[in-house]
Design a protein around this motif. Sequence first.
Motif, PDB file in Angstrom:
ATOM      1  N   LEU A  38     -53.202  31.939   0.150  1.00  0.00           N
ATOM      2  CA  LEU A  38     -53.734  30.980  -0.827  1.00  0.00           C
ATOM      3  C   LEU A  38     -54.147  29.705  -0.136  1.00  0.00           C
ATOM      4  N   THR A  39     -55.197  29.089  -0.632  1.00  0.00           N
ATOM      5  CA  THR A  39     -55.606  27.769  -0.158  1.00  0.00           C
ATOM      6  C   THR A  39     -55.912  26.864  -1.343  1.00  0.00           C
ATOM      7  N   LEU A  40     -55.612  25.563  -1.177  1.00  0.00           N
ATOM      8  CA  LEU A  40     -55.901  24.580  -2.218  1.00  0.00           C
ATOM      9  C   LEU A  40     -56.066  23.199  -1.596  1.00  0.00           C
ATOM     10  N   PHE A  92     -49.542  29.865   2.403  1.00  0.00           N
ATOM     11  CA  PHE A  92     -50.491  29.038   1.663  1.00  0.00           C
ATOM     12  C   PHE A  92     -50.810  27.785   2.461  1.00  0.00           C
ATOM     13  N   ALA A  93     -52.074  27.414   2.405  1.00  0.00           N
ATOM     14  CA  ALA A  93     -52.605  26.291   3.174  1.00  0.00           C
ATOM     15  C   ALA A  93     -53.084  25.217   2.211  1.00  0.00           C
ATOM     16  N   LEU A  94     -52.754  23.973   2.511  1.00  0.00           N
ATOM     17  CA  LEU A  94     -53.100  22.846   1.648  1.00  0.00           C
ATOM     18  C   LEU A  94     -53.886  21.805   2.430  1.00  0.00           C
ATOM     19  N   GLY A 113     -59.311  26.951   3.634  1.00  0.00           N
ATOM     20  CA  GLY A 113     -59.461  25.553   3.285  1.00  0.00           C
ATOM     21  C   GLY A 113     -60.768  25.162   2.648  1.00  0.00           C
ATOM     22  N   ASP A 114     -60.988  23.853   2.704  1.00  0.00           N
ATOM     23  CA  ASP A 114     -62.152  23.196   2.125  1.00  0.00           C
ATOM     24  C   ASP A 114     -63.180  23.037   3.239  1.00  0.00           C
ATOM     25  N   ALA A 117     -60.356  23.755  -7.454  1.00  0.00           N
ATOM     26  CA  ALA A 117     -59.527  24.922  -7.714  1.00  0.00           C
ATOM     27  C   ALA A 117     -59.146  25.531  -6.375  1.00  0.00           C
ATOM     28  N   GLY A 118     -58.209  26.471  -6.401  1.00  0.00           N
ATOM     29  CA  GLY A 118     -57.792  27.133  -5.176  1.00  0.00           C
ATOM     30  C   GLY A 118     -58.326  28.552  -5.121  1.00  0.00           C
TER      31      GLY A 118
END
Length: 272
Positions: A4-6, A35-37, A180-181, A266-267
Motif C-alpha cells: 500500500l502507498t499513501l 506500506f509506504a507513506l 509513492g507519489d 487517495a492511496g
Amino acid sequence: MKLLTLNTHSLIIPEHEAKREIFVDFIAKEQPEVFALQEVNQTAAAPLLAEAPAGYYPCPGNMVLLKADNHAAAVAKMLEARGVHYYWSWLPAKIGYDIYDEGAAVFSRAPITDAENLLLSQINDYNNWKTRRTLGVCAGDVWYYTVHLGWWKDEAEPFAPQWEKLSKAAGAKKTAFLLGDFNSEADVRGEGYDLVLGSGWQDTYRLAQQRDAGYTVVEAIDGWRDAPDAAAKKRIDQIWCSKAVAVKSSRVVFNGLQEPQVSDHAGVMIEL
C-alpha cells in the motif's frame, strides 16, 4: 501479499487525528506486508519524542531526531496498541510549509535488515522545499522505496534527473518496489510516466488482473494548483516493480467510496 502507498498530507489535513485513526484501523484490518507513506510530518519546533515506538529502524544519514508529534511514530504506537506489530523507518527530506520536518516512511511486517537514504534532487538544502530524498528499506530479499518526486516541467528540479538517480539505485537491487507519489500523470504521454515505463519498470496497475479507474487525485491539490489541468482526475500515486510480477488486484483506497478520505490524495493497495 499486499502493498500500500499513501501521501498522507499529515498534520496539515483538517481533522488529521481522526483521519489517522481511520487509516490505522484499516491497516490493522488489512495488515499489508508493506506500506509506504509520503508527507510524513512532524513539527520542527516540537519537543523530542521520549522513546521511539517498537520496531524503529533509524535510516543512515538521518540527523533529524523524532519529535513528539511525528506522524509515523504515532501510527506505529497506534498499531502496537491494536496488537499489530510493524518494523518501520522514517526519513525527513526538508522543511515543509515553513514549520514541518517533512519526510517519508516505510512500514514492514518482516524485519528491516537495511535502509538507504538517497538524495534525488540537485538541491541539497534542508530549508529548500524542492529538496527530494527517498527512503528505501530491505525486508527479506526485497527492497521497498517510498517515493515523492518532483514535477516534469519544474525549472529548478525536474522529474527526469531525479528519476535517473532513483532508477539507477533501486534497479541495482535483485527486486525492488517503488511506492509513492510520482507527481507524474499516467494518462499524459511523453512525460514522467512514459520515462519510467521506458526504463524497464513494471506498473503494477497495468499488471493487475483486476483494477479500478486508478485515480488518486480528483481535485486541485498543493503542487498542481497552477497546472492547466489542476482539477482533472490524475493517477499520480503508483506502485512499480523492477520486474514483472503476478498482481491479483490493484485498487484505490481512501477515496471516499469503500473508505473515507483521509488525505488530499487517495492511496493505492495491490495484492500480489
